[in-house]
Enzyme design. Structure first.
Site, PDB file in Angstrom:
ATOM      1  N   CYS A   2      31.886  41.113  45.668  1.00  9.95           N
ATOM      2  CA  CYS A   2      29.939  41.152  46.230  1.00  9.95           C
ATOM      3  C   CYS A   2      30.324  41.155  47.490  1.00  9.95           C
ATOM      4  O   CYS A   2      31.147  40.576  48.077  1.00  9.95           O
ATOM      5  CB  CYS A   2      29.603  40.062  45.717  1.00  9.95           C
ATOM      6  N   ARG A  27      32.779  47.624  50.485  1.00 13.39           N
ATOM      7  CA  ARG A  27      33.113  46.262  49.516  1.00 13.39           C
ATOM      8  C   ARG A  27      33.698  46.771  48.058  1.00 13.39           C
ATOM      9  O   ARG A  27      34.080  46.040  47.384  1.00 13.39           O
ATOM     10  CB  ARG A  27      32.699  44.897  49.420  1.00 13.39           C
ATOM     11  N   TRP A  75      29.625  43.237  42.336  1.00 13.47           N
ATOM     12  CA  TRP A  75      30.928  44.302  41.667  1.00 13.47           C
ATOM     13  C   TRP A  75      30.958  43.202  40.204  1.00 13.47           C
ATOM     14  O   TRP A  75      31.878  41.968  40.573  1.00 13.47           O
ATOM     15  CB  TRP A  75      32.052  44.221  43.164  1.00 13.47           C
ATOM     16  N   ASN A 101      29.174  35.142  45.618  1.00 13.45           N
ATOM     17  CA  ASN A 101      30.621  36.339  45.811  1.00 13.45           C
ATOM     18  C   ASN A 101      31.698  34.890  44.966  1.00 13.45           C
ATOM     19  O   ASN A 101      31.607  34.256  45.391  1.00 13.45           O
ATOM     20  CB  ASN A 101      30.350  36.593  46.906  1.00 13.45           C
ATOM     21  N   GLY A 102      32.300  35.212  43.852  1.00 15.15           N
ATOM     22  CA  GLY A 102      33.473  34.783  43.366  1.00 15.15           C
ATOM     23  C   GLY A 102      33.430  34.550  42.347  1.00 15.15           C
ATOM     24  O   GLY A 102      32.348  35.233  41.553  1.00 15.15           O
ATOM     25  N   GLU A 484      52.763  54.429  48.971  1.00 13.07           N
ATOM     26  CA  GLU A 484      51.797  54.048  49.715  1.00 13.07           C
ATOM     27  C   GLU A 484      50.777  55.561  49.525  1.00 13.07           C
ATOM     28  O   GLU A 484      50.289  56.192  48.512  1.00 13.07           O
ATOM     29  CB  GLU A 484      52.009  53.901  50.939  1.00 13.07           C
ATOM     30  N   LYS A 488      47.489  56.532  47.823  1.00 12.63           N
ATOM     31  CA  LYS A 488      45.792  56.711  48.769  1.00 12.63           C
ATOM     32  C   LYS A 488      45.853  58.172  47.621  1.00 12.63           C
ATOM     33  O   LYS A 488      44.615  58.018  47.541  1.00 12.63           O
ATOM     34  CB  LYS A 488      46.869  57.259  49.323  1.00 12.63           C
ATOM     35  N   GLU A 491      43.734  56.263  44.146  1.00 15.87           N
ATOM     36  CA  GLU A 491      42.453  56.124  44.391  1.00 15.87           C
ATOM     37  C   GLU A 491      41.525  56.533  44.941  1.00 15.87           C
ATOM     38  O   GLU A 491      40.750  56.215  44.192  1.00 15.87           O
ATOM     39  CB  GLU A 491      43.192  54.464  45.157  1.00 15.87           C
ATOM     40  N   HIS A 507      65.937  59.002  34.532  1.00 13.49           N
ATOM     41  CA  HIS A 507      66.278  57.876  33.137  1.00 13.49           C
ATOM     42  C   HIS A 507      65.027  57.802  32.662  1.00 13.49           C
ATOM     43  O   HIS A 507      64.205  56.370  31.976  1.00 13.49           O
ATOM     44  CB  HIS A 507      66.442  56.843  34.178  1.00 13.49           C
ATOM     45  N   LYS A 606      36.650  46.724  48.281  1.00 11.81           N
ATOM     46  CA  LYS A 606      37.810  46.497  50.006  1.00 11.81           C
ATOM     47  C   LYS A 606      38.581  44.754  49.382  1.00 11.81           C
ATOM     48  O   LYS A 606      39.335  44.969  49.611  1.00 11.81           O
ATOM     49  CB  LYS A 606      36.427  46.677  50.848  1.00 11.81           C
TER      50      LYS A 606
HETATM   51  C1  F6R Z   1      44.757  50.824  49.169  1.00  8.41           C
HETATM   52  C2  F6R Z   1      43.979  48.646  49.099  1.00  8.41           C
HETATM   53  C3  F6R Z   1      44.568  48.104  48.493  1.00  8.41           C
HETATM   54  C4  F6R Z   1      44.604  46.848  49.544  1.00  8.41           C
HETATM   55  C5  F6R Z   1      44.958  45.630  49.109  1.00  8.41           C
HETATM   56  C6  F6R Z   1      45.151  44.410  48.994  1.00  8.41           C
HETATM   57  O1  F6R Z   1      44.401  51.387  49.611  1.00  8.41           O
HETATM   58  O2  F6R Z   1      43.416  48.735  50.230  1.00  8.41           O
HETATM   59  O3  F6R Z   1      45.849  48.314  47.894  1.00  8.41           O
HETATM   60  O4  F6R Z   1      45.778  47.204  50.408  1.00  8.41           O
HETATM   61  O5  F6R Z   1      43.684  45.479  47.767  1.00  8.41           O
HETATM   62  O6  F6R Z   1      44.341  43.952  50.295  1.00  8.41           O
HETATM   63  P1  F6R Z   1      44.141  43.216  52.119  1.00  8.41           P
HETATM   64  O7  F6R Z   1      45.134  44.000  52.784  1.00  8.41           O
HETATM   65  O8  F6R Z   1      42.993  43.116  52.085  1.00  8.41           O
HETATM   66  O9  F6R Z   1      44.748  41.581  50.994  1.00  8.41           O
END
Ligand code: F6R
Length: 611
Positions: A2, A27, A75, A101-102, A484, A488, A491, A507, A606
């Site tokens: 949020c 976010r 959210w 938010n929370g 990674e 990418k 997601e 395996h 985010k």
């Molecule tokens: C993926 C991504 C997330 C963040 C994860 C941790 O592209 O951005 O997997 O890496 O939510 O977020 P932070 O780094 O803000 O703790």
């Protein structure tokens, strides 16, 4: 998660709230709303869907007069995404409006108490409970607002950043927080609250960071702070140095593309200030050589991509500095009662510095008396403030939900840390350090070259827009790159994808490989070339199409792969910084080709400020 904004000043609030909310879209959210005091009463407008819907509903805010208001992007946690559950929430008389938010963990208990007192609820949210609880104490304290708020703070359990307005006190906006981010901005035209800096950067760079269990009381010209006991406290503002353009798209179709293109700069910004006269100087680390030599074990704790940085860092720190490293997902770390010793160092990696699990892991480590270091991007964020030491990644504001530039900046921070620790421990010679620094300094230009190759990658990506599954394989650091690359892709394109240690595939997972399945093979580690090559042959003989990412001098791979992307030469420990670039581009173009919302993938936020 949020997003919260609030404004009180000499201009119409609603357009400012909408603008602020648009800067918090990254976010993640499913609905949006605003509450504005219109001179007589609090008016609330809210709706599910994108901010555009709320803008249309209020004609860009013009139909909501008033200079005092709060806004929210939601959210969903408690209650489905719906107009009814969207924020702001009010008390029954609609004289108090709240954005939150929370998560209020004891909201069921509080709701029961309020139901017993005759309160009624129209939403499924924990936030409406807060609005009604404020009403309850407001009446009980005969309208003493600070007393009301502190009583509520003593009653609620969980995390919250709250923005509140009261119709009976229309010249104030109140804000308070615990374990969820909230900042206050001071500007000449009025004062603001927000979940994050980009929302207010257009209006001010003067920011106060509200600490846990603190209250801010804003008027047009004044900001006062109180602690949870209602006692006034003094706070000092900080100046935010971020470039305002960094929070705008600047001609790129998506923030993600823009942020990928910023990587040469963000890598330089993270690297250059820490190399002085051919030596690594990490001033903010504040650790003496004795302290570094005394480190027995490092625990890296993080989530998502930051965790993948940690996996890479393990190979490098162990390889160079010979310090044992454990890497944990933050959500697992805190509940497994980790064994931490007094000579251990806990490193928390986080772009936002607000990720709830990472923050909880930090607190767990601190409670056990272990030294902590945050590798953080957002200055002044909760983890940055609470960790014993902070090493900032100077990537600037990252708006796209999928991280790119913060991730590559995190890698750089870890390279520096590993080389520094290795040097202090006498594990590397001065010549080796000098060579590594030369390689590090070359990385920004090498990233530029890789980005310039985007058409080639776009062509390959276009062929796999309809893929059902994609696998990423590699060994050692290459495995970490695959993790990674895979995240990418999945997601932002919603294509199922998995990363496997190349030797582990047979395996079980190899049974999923069929005619035409795309396998991205990372082959950047010389001592592992042959091993990974045999895994490439294995999957190819089962019908896989292989996209290999390898070093310039490894042309042998061409005989066995369908597509090859070359990365320039660098030290074996730094290949991740280069190999990830084509994988970011690949994910991006697949997502664009599928018509996905690249910057705001479904269901994602985010900054994950709930467990
Ligand atoms: C993926 C991504 C997330 C963040 C994860 C941790 O592209 O951005 O997997 O890496 O939510 O977020 P932070 O780094 O803000 O703790």
């Amino acid at each position: 998660m949020c997003g919260i904004v609030g404004f009180i000043g000499r201009q119409q609030a609603a357009p400012i709230l909408l603008d602020g909310l648009s800067k918090l879209e990254y976010r993640g959210y499913d609905s949006a709303g605003m509450a504005v005091y219109d001179g007589q009463k609090i008016r609330v407008e809210k709706s599910t869907g994108r901010l555009k819907v709320l803008s249309e509903l209020t004609h860009d805010g013009s139909t909501m007069p008033g200079t005092v208001g709060i806004g929210h992007t939601r959210w969903a946690t408690h209650g489905e995404p719906s107009d009814r559950n969207a924020h702001p929430h009010c008390n029954t008389e609609k004289s108090i409006a709240v954005v939150h938010n929370g998560i209020i963990e004891n909201y069921m208990k509080l709701k029961k108490k309020l139901l017993d007192h005759g309160y009624e609820f129209i939403s499924d949210t924990d936030t409406e409970v807060v609005a009604q609880l404020l009403d309850y104490y407001y009446k009980k304290t005969n309208g003493d607002i600070i007393d009301t708020i502190t009583r509520v703070m003593h009653r609620v359990e969980g995390s919250y950043a709250l923005g509140i307005i009261f119709a009976e006190h229309p010249d104030h906006v109140y804000a308070l927080r615990k374990d969820a981010p909230l900042i206050v901005g001071k500007s000449k035209d009025g004062n603001l609250i927000a979940s994050d800096v980009p929302a207010i950067l257009k209006y001010t760079r003067d920011v106060y960071f509200i600490e846990n269990e603190e209250i801010a009381c804003l008027t047009e010209d004044d900001i006062r702070f109180y602690n949870i006991d209602g006692e006034p406290i003094e706070k000092t503002s900080r100046t935010i140095e971020w470039d305002i353009n960094a929070a705008e798209k600047g001609g790129y179709e998506y923030f993600m593309l823009k942020e990928m293109y910023e990587q040469p700069k963000t890598v330089r910004d993270t690297l250059n200030p820490r190399i002085k006269d051919g030596q690594i100087v990490i001033e903010e680390l504040g650790m003496s050589d004795e302290e570094i030599r005394a480190i027995e074990r490092i625990h890296i704790v993080a989530c998502g991509s930051a965790y993948h940085t940690g996996v890479t860092a393990k190979y490098i720190m162990e390889g160079l500095a010979r310090i044992p490293v454990e890497v944990d997902l933050a959500s697992e770390f805190r509940y497994r009662n980790p064994i931490l010793n007094k000579n251990d160092l806990v490193v928390i990696i986080s772009q936002s510095g607000e990720t709830a699990d990472s923050l909880a892991a930090l607190r767990e480590a601190k409670a056990k008396g272990v030294k902590t270091l945050g590798i953080i991007n957002v200055v002044g964020s909760s983890i940055a403030r609470e960790a014993d030491r902070v090493m900032y990644t100077w990537a600037g504001p990252e708006i796209a939900v999928a991280t790119t530039k913060a991730y590559t900046a995190q890698l750089i921070a870890h390279y520096l840390l590993a080389i520094h620790f290795a040097q202090v421990k006498g594990q590397v010679t001065d010549e080796e350090v000098a060579e590594m620094l030369t390689d590090l300094k070359a990385i920004p230009a090498q990233i530029e070259m890789l980005l310039a190759n985007k058409e080639h990658i776009q062509k390959i990506a276009n062929r796999y827009v309809g893929a059902r599954d994609v696998f990423f394989i590699g060994r050692g650091i290459d495995y970490a790159i695959g993790m990674e690359g895979s995240l990418k892709l999945k997601e932002i394109s919603y294509i199922h994808s998995e990363a496997y240690a190349a030797g582990e595939l047979k395996h079980g997972t190899i049974s999923l490989i069929e005619e035409g399945t795309l396998v991205a093979a990372l082959v950047t580690q010389k001592d592992l070339y042959k091993k990974t090559l045999s895994n490439i042959v294995e999957v190819r003989s089962r019908g896989a199409v292989v996209l290999a990412v390898t070093n310039e001098d490894n042309t042998e791979i061409e005989k066995n792969a369908d597509y090859v992307i070359y990365i320039p030469q660098t030290n074996k420990y730094f290949t991740n910084s280069l190999a990830i670039i084509p994988l970011q581009l690949f994910a991006y173009y697949v997502s664009v080709g599928r018509g996905c919302d690249v910057d705001k993938p479904r269901n994602l936020a985010k900054s994950v400020t709930v467990e």
